[in-house]
Design a protein around this motif. Structure first.
Motif, PDB file in Angstrom:
ATOM      1  N   ARG A 202       1.000  -1.530  -0.194  1.00 44.42           N
ATOM      2  CA  ARG A 202      -0.035   0.098   0.054  1.00 44.42           C
ATOM      3  C   ARG A 202       0.661   0.917  -0.384  1.00 44.42           C
ATOM      4  NH1 ARG A 202      -5.194  -1.556   4.017  1.00 44.42           N
ATOM      5  NH2 ARG A 202      -6.084  -3.269   2.554  1.00 44.42           N
TER       6      ARG A 202
ATOM      7  N   TYR B 162      -5.130   7.011  -3.104  1.00 43.24           N
ATOM      8  CA  TYR B 162      -5.993   6.511  -2.156  1.00 43.24           C
ATOM      9  C   TYR B 162      -5.724   7.679  -0.460  1.00 43.24           C
ATOM     10  CZ  TYR B 162      -7.101   2.507  -5.124  1.00 43.24           C
ATOM     11  OH  TYR B 162      -7.860   1.993  -6.292  1.00 43.24           O
TER      12      TYR B 162
ATOM     13  N   TRP C 244      -5.399   6.690   4.405  1.00 42.67           N
ATOM     14  CA  TRP C 244      -6.540   5.552   3.998  1.00 42.67           C
ATOM     15  C   TRP C 244      -5.213   4.255   4.100  1.00 42.67           C
ATOM     16  CZ3 TRP C 244      -4.929   2.110   0.229  1.00 42.67           C
ATOM     17  CH2 TRP C 244      -5.299   1.194   0.054  1.00 42.67           C
TER      18      TRP C 244
ATOM     19  N   ALA D 212      -6.235   1.872   7.411  1.00 42.98           N
ATOM     20  CA  ALA D 212      -6.510   0.309   6.208  1.00 42.98           C
ATOM     21  C   ALA D 212      -5.485  -1.159   6.706  1.00 42.98           C
ATOM     22  CB  ALA D 212      -6.961   0.437   5.558  1.00 42.98           C
TER      23      ALA D 212
ATOM     24  N   ASN E 288     -12.373  -2.870   6.735  1.00 46.78           N
ATOM     25  CA  ASN E 288     -11.660  -2.481   6.014  1.00 46.78           C
ATOM     26  C   ASN E 288     -13.061  -1.406   4.822  1.00 46.78           C
ATOM     27  OD1 ASN E 288     -10.044  -2.103   4.404  1.00 46.78           O
ATOM     28  ND2 ASN E 288     -10.284  -4.182   3.162  1.00 46.78           N
TER      29      ASN E 288
ATOM     30  N   SER F 282     -12.302   2.340   4.177  1.00 44.61           N
ATOM     31  CA  SER F 282     -11.842   2.623   2.499  1.00 44.61           C
ATOM     32  C   SER F 282     -13.406   3.731   1.715  1.00 44.61           C
ATOM     33  CB  SER F 282     -11.804   1.431   1.834  1.00 44.61           C
ATOM     34  OG  SER F 282     -11.250   0.369   2.114  1.00 44.61           O
TER      35      SER F 282
ATOM     36  N   TRP G 124     -11.449   7.224   0.853  1.00 41.75           N
ATOM     37  CA  TRP G 124     -11.117   6.778  -0.557  1.00 41.75           C
ATOM     38  C   TRP G 124     -10.585   8.500  -0.976  1.00 41.75           C
ATOM     39  CZ3 TRP G 124     -12.952   1.799  -2.801  1.00 41.75           C
ATOM     40  CH2 TRP G 124     -11.842   0.920  -2.455  1.00 41.75           C
TER      41      TRP G 124
END
Length: 517
Positions: A74, A81, A85, A89, A133, A137, A141
């Protein structure tokens, strides 16, 4: 001040094994992600399985491995994103999974409730972790989320559940491998055959073309038959082995676009049926384990009760043996005194009195020995059951009644243990006494000792000579009440039918201690 520093000082020792565990976990998640689909997300199953297998004290290393896994994935997504996040996340999913597993591990299941406990753990983990999750998101996002939210939720939660219910039962089986080490030794040949059939069908799924969804569905249904057989043989343990053999081959045969979010609608319905089948197998296995545990506990209780009853009878026999030995000693002393008295009378010229006293003493001495042999047949330990019956006090008593025919004794009872011969002797004496007390007519006594399979035992039949007569209800009831305790203690049985009473006593050959004839 120094004491305060020591009080607040925290120490954390880095263990090489923990670092290795974190690395293995991160690499496993990265590798499994390459083979995962939206409808079967393997890293979720690996996360839950690792939390079950790894001790709680090593969970920080799993968290470290989780962060390394997400960092690899990520960090390149920050520009797309957003940093918020990526951080939230990536850091909150494993703690949520830890919380779910910790709450379940606080109340570890019994053997009977394991299947339901695994279902609860799988469902809760598959609900809360993906829900967290997705919530993060959709809140953070920067780009607009997909238009069909329900479809994304359905795929994500189902994909997590399919992977978790595949790997978690197997992981829990490994963590409980020492709880019942003997289960793998049951049904070895049928278990091997069932696993082999499932492996062959799984290989056939891999060789089937990607578009042959109907053929794969038929193979899944065929593979369900040995899976059910494994569950019936081993309860929840059989289900834990069968579920991966059902789901992993189907996952491997599912067409994929090569992307982590790949989805195949043609196999999705089959995988949904497979998830329902997995739930049913675990529930069925839990029920079977529950009833097996109850039956085993009942069998163990009966076994302990019989063992205690047998021990009680053996203790009573030891006391009677000591009493009989004491009576024998007293009898020998009286015989010795009478012999001295007879010798003295003869020396004084009282031959008539001496002869009369000698005759009376011999008669009473014989009667005394017969009664002492009824207290405990000491000769049984040297000459066996049959000789004791034919030459002991019981034979004299039967002959005096003129109602008992000559016993028919077959086999070699000296191959049986002394305890079993004593139990047979007591039971036979009691049965004949019962018939003499409550029935009319002549009696017949027959016995046969021998071996059947892995056991040695004796069958004794006491019957009325007149076959037209039938045992009275009172005789039947008294026989069960007075004989069942000793007979059942030796794994035997009592049967009353028509004009006869049948006694069966037996023992394992390995527990027998034969006496020499």
């Amino acid at each position: 001040m120094d004491r305060f520093k020591k009080a607040v000082e925290l120490s954390f020792r880095i263990r090489p094994a923990g670092i290795a565990l974190a690395a293995v976990y991160a690499l496993s998640c990265l590798a499994s992600r390459q083979f995962s689909l939206d409808q079967f997300f393997l890293p979720a199953g690996i996360r839950a399985a690792a939390l079950l297998i790894v001790p709680t004290r090593l969970w920080p290393y799993l968290l470290l491995g989780e962060y390394a896994y997400f960092a690899t994935l990520r960090i390149p997504m920050i520009d797309t994103y957003g940093l918020d996040w990526v951080i939230l996340a990536s850091t909150l999913l494993m703690p949520m999974a830890m919380l779910v597993v910790h709450l379940h591990r606080r109340k570890m299941p019994s053997e009977a409730a394991t299947g339901l406990w695994l279902l609860s753990l799988s469902i809760c983990t598959a609900l809360f972790v993906p829900a967290l999750n997705l919530s993060i998101s959709y809140l953070l996002w920067s780009n607009p989320p997909p238009s069909n939210l329900l479809d994304a939720v359905d795929r994500t939660i189902f994909g997590h559940f399919a992977a978790i219910i595949t790997l978690v039962p197997l992981a829990f089986l490994w963590s409980r491998r020492h709880a019942d080490p003997g289960w793998a030794n049951r049904f070895v040949a049928p278990t091997t055959l069932a696993i082999l059939v499932m492996l062959i069908l799984g290989l056939c799924m891999q060789l089937t073309s990607a578009s042959a969804h109907t053929t794969r569905t038929h193979m899944v249904l065929l593979a369900a038959l040995p899976a059910i057989a494994l569950t019936f043989m081993h309860g929840w343990r059989g289900a834990a082995i069968a579920i991966p053999l059902l789901t992993l081959p189907l996952h491997g045969a599912t067409p994929s676009t090569g992307l982590p979010s790949s989805f195949d609608l043609g196999t999705f319905a089959t995988q949904q049926n497979m998830a329902v089948m997995s739930v049913a197998l675990l529930a069925l296995g839990s029920s079977i384990s529950y009833h097996h545990q109850r039956a085993h506990a009942r069998w163990q209780g009966e076994r302990n009760a019989l063992r205690l009853a047998r021990s009680s009878h053996q203790s009573s026999e030891r006391e009677l043996r000591e009493r009989a030995a004491h009576l024998k000693h007293l009898g020998e002393g009286m015989d010795s005194s009478l012999i001295e008295m007879v010798s003295w009378l003869k020396s004084q010229g009282h031959h008539a009195v001496a002869n009369s006293l000698q005759h009376a003493s011999s008669v009473h001495s014989r009667l005394f020995r017969e009664q002492a042999s009824l207290v405990y047949p000491t000769g049984l330990e040297q000459v066996g059951l049959y000789v004791t019956l034919q030459a002991g006090g019981a034979c004299e008593i039967w002959s005096d009644t003129h109602r008992v025919t000559q016993p028919r004794l077959m086999g070699n009872p000296c191959l049986l243990s002394v305890d079993l011969q004593l139990a047979s002797y007591r039971s036979l004496i009691e049965a004949v006494s019962l018939f003499l007390e409550l029935e009319n007519g002549q009696l017949c006594v027959r016995t046969r000792s021998g071996r059947a399979g892995g056991r040695r035992g004796i069958v004794a039949v006491v019957s009325l000579l007149d076959r037209g007569c039938t045992l009275s209800t009172r005789t039947t009831q008294q026989a069960v009440e007075r004989l069942a305790g000793r007979v059942l203690a030796y794994g035997g049985a009592i049967h009353c039918k028509g004009n006869r009473l049948r006694l069966v006593l037996h023992e394992s050959i390995t527990h027998a201690s034969p006496v020499a004839a």
